[in-house]
Write a protein that holds these residues in place. Structure first.
Motif, PDB file in Angstrom:
ATOM      1  N   TRP A 146       5.627  -0.226  22.808  1.00 59.13           N
ATOM      2  CA  TRP A 146       5.131  -1.189  21.824  1.00 59.13           C
ATOM      3  C   TRP A 146       3.609  -1.126  21.787  1.00 59.13           C
ATOM      4  O   TRP A 146       2.971  -0.831  22.796  1.00 59.13           O
ATOM      5  CB  TRP A 146       5.557  -2.620  22.171  1.00 59.13           C
ATOM      6  N   THR A 147       3.062  -1.444  20.640  1.00 56.04           N
ATOM      7  CA  THR A 147       1.620  -1.574  20.487  1.00 56.04           C
ATOM      8  C   THR A 147       1.281  -3.054  20.373  1.00 56.04           C
ATOM      9  O   THR A 147       1.841  -3.757  19.535  1.00 56.04           O
ATOM     10  CB  THR A 147       1.141  -0.834  19.224  1.00 56.04           C
ATOM     11  N   VAL A 148       0.385  -3.515  21.224  1.00 59.30           N
ATOM     12  CA  VAL A 148      -0.058  -4.902  21.190  1.00 59.30           C
ATOM     13  C   VAL A 148      -1.559  -4.909  20.926  1.00 59.30           C
ATOM     14  O   VAL A 148      -2.337  -4.422  21.746  1.00 59.30           O
ATOM     15  CB  VAL A 148       0.255  -5.639  22.512  1.00 59.30           C
ATOM     16  N   ARG A 149      -1.953  -5.447  19.793  1.00 55.59           N
ATOM     17  CA  ARG A 149      -3.366  -5.551  19.427  1.00 55.59           C
ATOM     18  C   ARG A 149      -3.797  -7.015  19.500  1.00 55.59           C
ATOM     19  O   ARG A 149      -3.188  -7.877  18.867  1.00 55.59           O
ATOM     20  CB  ARG A 149      -3.608  -5.028  18.014  1.00 55.59           C
ATOM     21  N   VAL A 150      -4.846  -7.268  20.273  1.00 51.02           N
ATOM     22  CA  VAL A 150      -5.385  -8.617  20.411  1.00 51.02           C
ATOM     23  C   VAL A 150      -6.773  -8.627  19.789  1.00 51.02           C
ATOM     24  O   VAL A 150      -7.672  -7.912  20.245  1.00 51.02           O
ATOM     25  CB  VAL A 150      -5.461  -9.036  21.891  1.00 51.02           C
ATOM     26  N   GLU A 151      -6.933  -9.415  18.730  1.00 50.67           N
ATOM     27  CA  GLU A 151      -8.226  -9.491  18.059  1.00 50.67           C
ATOM     28  C   GLU A 151      -8.309 -10.755  17.227  1.00 50.67           C
ATOM     29  O   GLU A 151      -7.292 -11.265  16.746  1.00 50.67           O
ATOM     30  CB  GLU A 151      -8.453  -8.267  17.164  1.00 50.67           C
ATOM     31  N   ALA A 152      -9.542 -11.246  17.103  1.00 53.21           N
ATOM     32  CA  ALA A 152      -9.829 -12.416  16.265  1.00 53.21           C
ATOM     33  C   ALA A 152      -8.928 -13.607  16.601  1.00 53.21           C
ATOM     34  O   ALA A 152      -8.530 -14.364  15.718  1.00 53.21           O
ATOM     35  CB  ALA A 152      -9.701 -12.045  14.791  1.00 53.21           C
ATOM     36  N   GLY A 153      -8.616 -13.747  17.879  1.00 47.16           N
ATOM     37  CA  GLY A 153      -7.806 -14.880  18.309  1.00 47.16           C
ATOM     38  C   GLY A 153      -6.328 -14.766  18.031  1.00 47.16           C
ATOM     39  O   GLY A 153      -5.580 -15.721  18.242  1.00 47.16           O
ATOM     40  N   GLY A 154      -5.873 -13.612  17.567  1.00 48.73           N
ATOM     41  CA  GLY A 154      -4.461 -13.408  17.261  1.00 48.73           C
ATOM     42  C   GLY A 154      -3.911 -12.177  17.956  1.00 48.73           C
ATOM     43  O   GLY A 154      -4.647 -11.371  18.528  1.00 48.73           O
TER      44      GLY A 154
END
Length: 213
Positions: A146-154
């Motif tokens: 899986w790809t998990v992207r964490v950015e801009a509070g989301g």
């Protein structure tokens, strides 16, 4: 076999339950929130549902227009099930049920926990700092990337591997659920090998616990 039972009630709530009120129906919807799945993948995610019962629920959901079915890789590929646009409208309802159900009694062990379930919590249940720098995690859950992207509070969760990643975590859904519930479980899990990390531990803390981990 598929059921055609109805409450015969004109209220929108009753009509919705005519469509998704059968046992396992909403859990099938839950499993399809993040990515299409093959029948065999749904069986693994819902181990307490028999093959016949799962097939019945899928046929009912397809008949009602909640779920669609298509082939992968041309005419000879396997079928995958996915939510239709109308079925996708159930997402906030399913998520709200999950939040409400946190206070419900826990089931007796052994209880299952699917990858989709824990990823849904990772996506929305961990507070994030909108000003924190973004990062990408390659998350291997039971052999599925899986790809998990964490950015801009989301948090964005996508099936498949990222092109590049800041960290990589390999574990299983139950271990990940335990890590999310208790930061003290992280060090033992890494030491015993039930979780394996490539990359910086501070970034893993940010993934699992937000910036206060």
């Amino acid at each position: 076999m598929p059921t055609s039972r109805s409450y015969r009630d004109s209220c929108g709530i009753a009509r919705a339950l005519d469509v998704v009120g059968e046992r396992w129906a909403l859990l099938v919807v839950r499993e399809l929130l993040l990515a299409p799945q093959r029948f065999s993948e749904l069986r693994l995610s819902l181990p307490n549902a028999s093959s016949n019962l799962l097939a019945d629920r899928l046929r009912e959901l397809e008949l009602h227009g909640v779920v669609g079915r298509r082939r992968l890789a041309g005419a000879s590929g396997p079928h995958v099930y996915e939510l239709t646009e109308w079925g996708r409208g159930l997402e906030p309802i399913v998520l709200a049920l999950g939040e409400w159900g946190i206070d419900a009694p826990r089931p007796a062990e052994p209880a299952s926990l699917s990858a989709t379930s824990v990823l849904i919590f990772l996506r929305g249940g961990v507070p994030r700092d909108p000003a924190a720098p973004p990062f990408v995690c390659r998350l291997d859950l039971g052999g599925t990337p899986w790809t998990v992207r964490v950015e801009a509070g989301g948090v964005q969760v996508l099936s498949g591997e990222p092109a590049t990643a800041d960290i990589a975590l390999r574990t299983d859904p139950r271990t990940l659920g335990a890590l999310l519930a208790d930061p003290a479980a992280l060090a033992p899990a890494l030491a015993e090998g039930s979780a394996a990390l490539v990359g910086g531990l501070p970034t893993l803390h940010r993934l699992l616990y937000g910036d206060g981990g």
